[in-house]
Design a protein around this motif. Structure first.
Motif, mmCIF file in Angstrom:
data_model
loop_
_atom_site.group_PDB
_atom_site.id
_atom_site.type_symbol
_atom_site.label_atom_id
_atom_site.label_comp_id
_atom_site.label_asym_id
_atom_site.label_seq_id
_atom_site.Cartn_x
_atom_site.Cartn_y
_atom_site.Cartn_z
ATOM 1 N N LEU A 83 0.235 -10.685 1.062
ATOM 2 C CA LEU A 83 0.530 -9.434 0.358
ATOM 3 C C LEU A 83 1.625 -9.580 -0.696
ATOM 4 O O LEU A 83 1.511 -9.024 -1.789
ATOM 5 C CB LEU A 83 0.935 -8.350 1.358
ATOM 6 N N ARG A 94 -1.282 -11.833 -3.581
ATOM 7 C CA ARG A 94 -1.865 -10.668 -4.240
ATOM 8 C C ARG A 94 -1.074 -10.173 -5.435
ATOM 9 O O ARG A 94 -1.546 -9.303 -6.173
ATOM 10 C CB ARG A 94 -2.049 -9.533 -3.244
ATOM 11 N N THR A 95 0.112 -10.673 -5.651
ATOM 12 C CA THR A 95 0.867 -10.223 -6.817
ATOM 13 C C THR A 95 0.730 -11.196 -7.993
ATOM 14 O O THR A 95 1.303 -10.970 -9.056
ATOM 15 C CB THR A 95 2.359 -10.062 -6.455
ATOM 16 N N VAL A 136 -5.362 -12.371 -9.841
ATOM 17 C CA VAL A 136 -5.939 -12.187 -8.504
ATOM 18 C C VAL A 136 -6.375 -10.733 -8.361
ATOM 19 O O VAL A 136 -5.564 -9.823 -8.511
ATOM 20 C CB VAL A 136 -4.927 -12.551 -7.394
ATOM 21 N N THR A 137 -7.667 -10.495 -8.101
ATOM 22 C CA THR A 137 -8.153 -9.120 -8.028
ATOM 23 C C THR A 137 -8.480 -8.684 -6.612
ATOM 24 O O THR A 137 -8.515 -7.500 -6.315
ATOM 25 C CB THR A 137 -9.413 -8.944 -8.894
ATOM 26 N N LYS A 138 -8.719 -9.631 -5.725
ATOM 27 C CA LYS A 138 -9.113 -9.256 -4.362
ATOM 28 C C LYS A 138 -8.863 -10.435 -3.433
ATOM 29 O O LYS A 138 -9.067 -11.583 -3.821
ATOM 30 C CB LYS A 138 -10.613 -8.917 -4.358
ATOM 31 N N THR A 139 -8.416 -10.140 -2.202
ATOM 32 C CA THR A 139 -8.264 -11.210 -1.220
ATOM 33 C C THR A 139 -8.887 -10.780 0.095
ATOM 34 O O THR A 139 -8.878 -9.603 0.437
ATOM 35 C CB THR A 139 -6.783 -11.553 -0.946
ATOM 36 N N ALA A 158 -6.488 -0.537 -0.885
ATOM 37 C CA ALA A 158 -5.360 -0.280 -1.771
ATOM 38 C C ALA A 158 -5.389 -1.261 -2.941
ATOM 39 O O ALA A 158 -5.958 -2.349 -2.839
ATOM 40 C CB ALA A 158 -4.052 -0.420 -1.003
ATOM 41 N N ALA A 159 -4.798 -0.870 -4.043
ATOM 42 C CA ALA A 159 -4.702 -1.755 -5.198
ATOM 43 C C ALA A 159 -3.988 -3.037 -4.776
ATOM 44 O O ALA A 159 -3.052 -3.006 -3.965
ATOM 45 C CB ALA A 159 -3.953 -1.066 -6.326
ATOM 46 N N SER A 160 -4.449 -4.141 -5.345
ATOM 47 C CA SER A 160 -4.056 -5.475 -4.898
ATOM 48 C C SER A 160 -2.546 -5.634 -4.687
ATOM 49 O O SER A 160 -2.110 -6.214 -3.713
ATOM 50 C CB SER A 160 -4.563 -6.498 -5.921
ATOM 51 N N ALA A 179 -0.266 -2.403 -1.777
ATOM 52 C CA ALA A 179 -0.546 -2.119 -0.370
ATOM 53 C C ALA A 179 0.741 -1.857 0.409
ATOM 54 O O ALA A 179 0.787 -0.987 1.274
ATOM 55 C CB ALA A 179 -1.332 -3.269 0.234
ATOM 56 N N ASP A 189 -7.410 -2.818 3.700
ATOM 57 C CA ASP A 189 -6.017 -3.226 3.520
ATOM 58 C C ASP A 189 -5.092 -2.590 4.551
ATOM 59 O O ASP A 189 -4.132 -3.194 4.984
ATOM 60 C CB ASP A 189 -5.557 -2.865 2.097
ATOM 61 N N VAL A 237 -3.556 3.850 -3.283
ATOM 62 C CA VAL A 237 -4.730 4.049 -2.416
ATOM 63 C C VAL A 237 -5.955 4.254 -3.300
ATOM 64 O O VAL A 237 -5.980 5.167 -4.124
ATOM 65 C CB VAL A 237 -4.538 5.257 -1.477
ATOM 66 N N THR A 238 -6.969 3.397 -3.161
ATOM 67 C CA THR A 238 -8.141 3.509 -4.034
ATOM 68 C C THR A 238 -9.363 4.043 -3.324
ATOM 69 O O THR A 238 -10.272 4.564 -3.950
ATOM 70 C CB THR A 238 -8.485 2.144 -4.647
ATOM 71 N N LYS A 239 -9.408 3.909 -2.000
ATOM 72 C CA LYS A 239 -10.608 4.340 -1.271
ATOM 73 C C LYS A 239 -10.238 4.560 0.188
ATOM 74 O O LYS A 239 -9.436 3.818 0.744
ATOM 75 C CB LYS A 239 -11.663 3.240 -1.367
ATOM 76 N N ILE A 289 4.414 -6.051 7.759
ATOM 77 C CA ILE A 289 4.820 -6.479 6.423
ATOM 78 C C ILE A 289 6.139 -5.862 5.988
ATOM 79 O O ILE A 289 6.501 -5.900 4.815
ATOM 80 C CB ILE A 289 3.742 -6.133 5.373
ATOM 81 N N SER A 328 -10.566 9.467 -5.974
ATOM 82 C CA SER A 328 -9.756 9.530 -4.767
ATOM 83 C C SER A 328 -8.922 10.813 -4.646
ATOM 84 O O SER A 328 -8.845 11.409 -3.593
ATOM 85 C CB SER A 328 -8.843 8.294 -4.708
#
Lengths: 79, 79, 79, 79, 79, 79, 79, 79, 79, 79
Positions: free
Chosen positions: C58, C62-63, C67-70, E11-13, E16, E40, E67-69, F78, H13
């Motif tokens: 995280l 992810r920063t 990187v768009t998705k993990t 959540a956006a990359s 989170a 996430d 929060v995206t979804k 986290i 959302s």
């Protein structure tokens, strides 16, 4: 001018090898490879027109033991 | 023996034509077609090994304007 | 015993190369490769426990730009 | 230089444990873990080239009882 | 008897962490964790009835930055 | 500190009820609910570490009659 | 004999109506309807061959404002 | 006999609440609810025939701010 | 005015040919083609109203040997 | 105030008709329709609370012959 297509093929987990052998022998199949990724085999097929091409996929490729799904991507000349 | 792969390419709705032109000119791209179905372009690529092949996809194909996604399916010789 | 995980990473079409470079330098990343198929990069990460592992993903992976998705797949010892 | 790949494996709900044991014994499998998330097992495989790698997946991993699907992600050196 | 639900959150990359902090403070959120896998964050929410629960999700969780979804899975007592 | 996870479970259409009963009795399952939405049951599991947690899922939950798929989302701290 | 195809079209949420109007006027489009379900518009297209058909889709349909995605299903005569 | 349909609606959302308010006021919308699960709102719509129904969806529902996607499921009397 | 629909049909890998023959003979089926892409057959169906149309799909098309899935896209007149 | 839900139902290709008949007779099912699109049947169900609602779905709807999958979307009052 003939019609060509890439046929993306899924095969049963333990039958991909024999399916590939059978596909390679089908007239019109110009090349076929086992591949990594979501598909198991990709075949490049050539036929006189799109109908003949469809017959190769439906009557030949899809009736091979172990072939579970095919996705035909017809090549188009857009120049 | 060289390594080959089918690269399944998605392109922005109105840029597939120019993307295909650019892809066709990349060294190592043996053939490339606009196709019907869920992908927009399929390229058949050859390189000296899998690393060289990866560089063609990452440094050449994926940096072309209009290319939004690529899925590389490496051919494997399973005879 | 440390916790390990495979992190399956998607990257922006033209930024996978730089993202991989940055990921390789993160402490705890034992190996990372650009890969063919639906993911762009896979990293194998080790940390003292699952929380430390989550923080690597995280706060570090992810920063990174591009990187768009993990998708983190935690290894479990089931012997 | 050898070729490596991450093989993402799905297994039948109650057979993952035995499948993992069998996968671990396959020559070329450098490490393999049961994992959390959408895949059940991830194996890191090394072979002399991409063809030998494909044979490990098709002839060895995919014929193990309980393995229902494999997705091979070939590592590429993009430095 | 109150109504409870698991809310699976994407959540956006890179947001989170802050999103989780904000979610934890919402009244009715009994527990919330950052998680590995396709989601996430997962929150376990309790409210007086399903309508109150829906309001927590729509007015509180979904308006948090990053929060995206959300996917709400209402718990049902089937004994 | 123990490791916890949310296990998202799919069950055969007519066996969710009995599967839930069996899951509730597994040591380490702190709570489990039948839920609405794409999953049938969600269980919150606690174990001494991620390996013990994996064993609960693979040896206990996935061998229950009617359970067809599980997706384990490991909680990560986290803060 | 001409080639025909069904083109399954997705359109931006508020532009389907104007997109349909524009599609109906394209030469070769034999019929086109707004439809219920996952696609927004389906067009039945006829052209002299598969290449001409591809050009209709790529140069005409996909460049219309509001069209976000097309999936061309080429008809094949398999009698 | 009028035609009816369930319209499954996804919304941005943070705009589901206002979108629902606007949908409820559309003539022909017999009932509409915010819902849990993969969709955000479900509306039950009645119109004189399937064309009128399509116009309600395309001209009214899909033009509301916050509505991002609709899936219309037309009811059919199969007795 | 009659109601029309495109019915997108999936068929068992080796039965698409016979399924198409049977579909073509169903009253109300105005045209039907084997097609390339994710669907196997597309039929264009006309009926007196949406209920009669539904009956054609449910009682006629879906009971044909080899048909595994249908997706009916009802045409709507949005002028 | 009672709880209501839309239950989106998939049915075996040739059993949707009988499944619908059986669903219609279940107490609490306020309306149910065969529908076009990705689902086969949609039922609108009312019960005293969310637990009673869950029991209708799990004990009644999902045990009907031909029902293969259900997705329950609980209505929430967000005014």
């Amino acid at each position: 001018m003939p019609t060509t297509a890439y046929v993306l093929i899924e095969a049963a987990s333990d039958k991909a090898k024999n399916a590939l052998k059978a596909i390679t022998k089908i007239p019109g199949v110009k090349m076929a490879h086992a591949v990594t990724g979501p598909y198991d085999i990709i075949a490049f097929v050539e036929a006189s027109d799109v109908d003949a091409l469809g017959r190769v996929v439906l009557s030949k490729i899809r009736t091979i033991t172990g072939v579970t799904k095919t996705l035909t991507c017809v090549a188009i000349d857009i120049r």
